[in-house]
Design a protein around this motif. Sequence first.
Motif: not given
Length: 228
Positions: A47, A52, A87, A89-90, A93, A135, A138-139, A142
Amino acid sequence: MIPIGDDNSDRRSRPIVTWALIALNVLVFAVFQGCGANDRFTYAMSTVPQEILTGKDLVTADRTVTDPSTGQRYSVPGLGVTPISVYLTLIVSMFMHGGFAHIAGNMLFLFVFGDNVEDRIGRVRFLLFYLFCGVVASLAHVFVSKWTGQDLAVPSLGASGAISGVLGAYLLLFPKKRVRVLLFRFITKVPAWVVVGVWFVFQVVNGLGILGGGTGGGVAYAAHVGGF
């Protein structure tokens, strides 16, 4: 303090999803990542915050960077072409890892804590919960990277965020369950809230380094806390 087991006397079913997740993580690391040797696959499928945020695949050349703490220069592979939606990859990964210690630590925590949560909430809900936490984590990484002005082209990977969510669920469902831990050279039992609490404080303290502009040692602590 390393958790090595807990009381499973009240577990009613086999943790098939937990075992399957562990097997899948090991498979991806061993086969697709070549036990960490296949940098091209790893850098293409991780990610990347900039991807993203923009929705566009980012391809970069290999580069040489300098470690600010040691002054040592080393080569970093560039980001390869991502053959799937950025997306996705969220999700992908969260089944990849940066090395043997990374995957060993994550799988140990998943093995110790995942089975009880799966047993309590059910296999399907546990799987969906695991993926959701990964998810969201990961966000979180980001947006914290964007907010703190970090290099948005640095990829992140690992199951840590998803497992953080599992730890949070374990703490809520089994706050008084005792966990066997390796403390220095001794094995002892402590309440679950102590183990998870110490882990969480560690993530927050290290996360403050990121919020202050540090790198957090290359670990996405924001993802850990975000999953939690």
